[in-house]
Design an enzyme around this catalytic site. Structure first.
Site, PDB file in Angstrom:
ATOM      1  N   ILE A   1       0.025  -3.050   3.113  1.00  0.00           N
ATOM      2  CA  ILE A   1       1.424  -3.198   2.677  1.00  0.00           C
ATOM      3  C   ILE A   1       2.150  -1.855   2.795  1.00  0.00           C
ATOM      4  O   ILE A   1       3.311  -1.787   3.196  1.00  0.00           O
ATOM      5  CB  ILE A   1       1.488  -3.729   1.228  1.00  0.00           C
ATOM      6  N   ILE A  41      -4.434  11.024  -4.732  1.00  0.00           N
ATOM      7  CA  ILE A  41      -3.387  11.065  -5.767  1.00  0.00           C
ATOM      8  C   ILE A  41      -3.839  11.826  -7.015  1.00  0.00           C
ATOM      9  O   ILE A  41      -3.017  12.296  -7.787  1.00  0.00           O
ATOM     10  CB  ILE A  41      -2.941   9.642  -6.195  1.00  0.00           C
ATOM     11  N   TYR A  96      -9.279  -5.097 -11.998  1.00  0.00           N
ATOM     12  CA  TYR A  96      -8.162  -4.767 -11.113  1.00  0.00           C
ATOM     13  C   TYR A  96      -6.821  -5.033 -11.827  1.00  0.00           C
ATOM     14  O   TYR A  96      -5.948  -4.163 -11.880  1.00  0.00           O
ATOM     15  CB  TYR A  96      -8.266  -5.599  -9.819  1.00  0.00           C
TER      16      TYR A  96
END
Ligand code: UDP
Length: 337
Positions: free
Chosen positions: A14, A54, A143
């Site tokens: 995505i 990150i 998740y």
């Protein structure tokens, strides 16, 4: 305001489609991705790409400062429900702990707007269908917990630091961005539609259908499949308003129609004109029986409809990509933006 957007996980499925859409809309993009899951070949050769994590605070600080980043779209995450049930720590560590560190570093270094790639998994088993954003939040796998945790952290940062935030809760991203040659390629592949077309191409013997005993009309699980290019466009719409003018924090992104696994298989067979053998096996742990979005909030606020409203068209785009990329991105050379 800076025109440069930091996109984490921008080499993912995505993420990369969104990067191409952002560039096309005139934004400059800085991509941060470990390439642990993503593909450099999915991106334009000439984009600003930083290979890194990150959770690497000094790298993130340096990237934000060097590029004067004020807006972030955060895709980077592990995203497999089944894997998250088997390895919860992996998901809490990578998505949540690293994610919190990342959000904090962003805010400390001048980021004012943050769009989170979230998920329908924050809802858990639906109490009512279609699922509206006010549906109870009760994830049933790590998740979903990890994404809900980030939503809550961002809500706190909004209160305390005035961070502009938006949570985009995707249902099932599907299809390919055939214009830019981007499709779905995970290793290992666990997603239904790529597995179906790999089977159609003879790369797998059959599709295993996880669960034939759900309380659904044909006994198989129902999902709401939204085209990845529509998801990308939705991010751009939100980006335009996230600095002020968004009515809500959370938005469902789906098309509002559900298809069972067997319905997807039947339609895929029609699209590719090939036999796709399958076998019904046990349920996959952590899978809710039905996930169908009410996309009304997003549609009402943005006056926007998905370009791919029909599953058949979504499948056709995926089939086109898989036919031209039978080995996924392997061996792919990339042109320029
Ligand atoms: N599914 C299946 N066989 C597979 C992969 C997926 O039956 O090999 C089912 C899965 O249980 C779910 C639906 O297909 O009901 C969509 O799964 P996918 O992994 O594509 O996306 P998810 O819903 O987990 O985000």
């Amino acid at each position: 305001m800076s025109n440069k957007i930091l996109v984490t996980g921008g080499a993912g499925y995505i993420g990369s489609v969104t990067v191409w859409a952002l560039l096309r809309s005139g934004y400059e993009v800085v991509i941060l991705d470990t390439l642990a899951k993503g593909h450099r070949q999915a991106l334009p050769e000439t984009c600003t790409f930083v290979k890194g994590d990150i959770g690497d605070t000094s790298l993130v600080r340096q990237v934000i400062r060097a590029h004067g980043i004020e807006r972030v779209i955060h895709f980077a995450a592990f995203s497999l429900v089944g894997e998250s049930v088997e390895h919860p720590l992996r998901y809490f560590q990578n998505n949540l702990v690293q994610g919190i560190r990342f959000i904090d570093t962003c805010v400390e270094n001048g980021v004012t707007s943050f769009i989170l790639s979230s998920t329908a998994a924050v809802y858990g088993d639906p109490v009512h269908i279609p699922i509206v954003e006010t549906h109870p939040l009760a994830p049933k796998n790590p998740y979903g917990f990890s994404k809900l945790g980030l939503e809550q952290v961002l809500t706190s940062y909004r209160q305390t630091h005035g961070l502009n935030v938006a949570f985009l809760r995707y249902f099932n991203a599907a299809g390919a961005d055939t214009m830019n040659g981007i499709g779905e390629d995970h290793t290992p592949e666990t997603h239904l539609i790529p597995i179906i077309f790999q089977t159609a191409l003879g790369k797998r013997e059959k599709v295993f259908v996880f669960g034939g005993d759900y309380d659904t009309p044909d006994g198989t699980a129902i999902r709401d499949y939204i085209h990845v290019s529509d998801l990308a466009q939705a991010h751009i719409k939100v980006l335009e308003r996230v600095g002020g003018g968004l009515k809500h924090l959370a938005y469902n992104l789906g098309i509002g129609k559900g298809y069972s696994v067997l319905e997807v298989l039947t339609m895929a067979r029609e699209v590719c004109g090939r036999e796709i053998p399958y076998e019904i096996t046990g349920r996959r742990t952590g899978d809710p029986p039905i996930l169908v979005a009410s996309p009304d909030r997003f549609h009402a606020e943005f006056g926007w409809e998905p370009q791919f409203g029909e599953l058949r068209d979504i499948l056709a785009s995926a089939w086109q990509w898989h036919q031209t990329h039978p080995e996924g991105y392997q061996g792919e050379a990339r042109g320029t933006a």
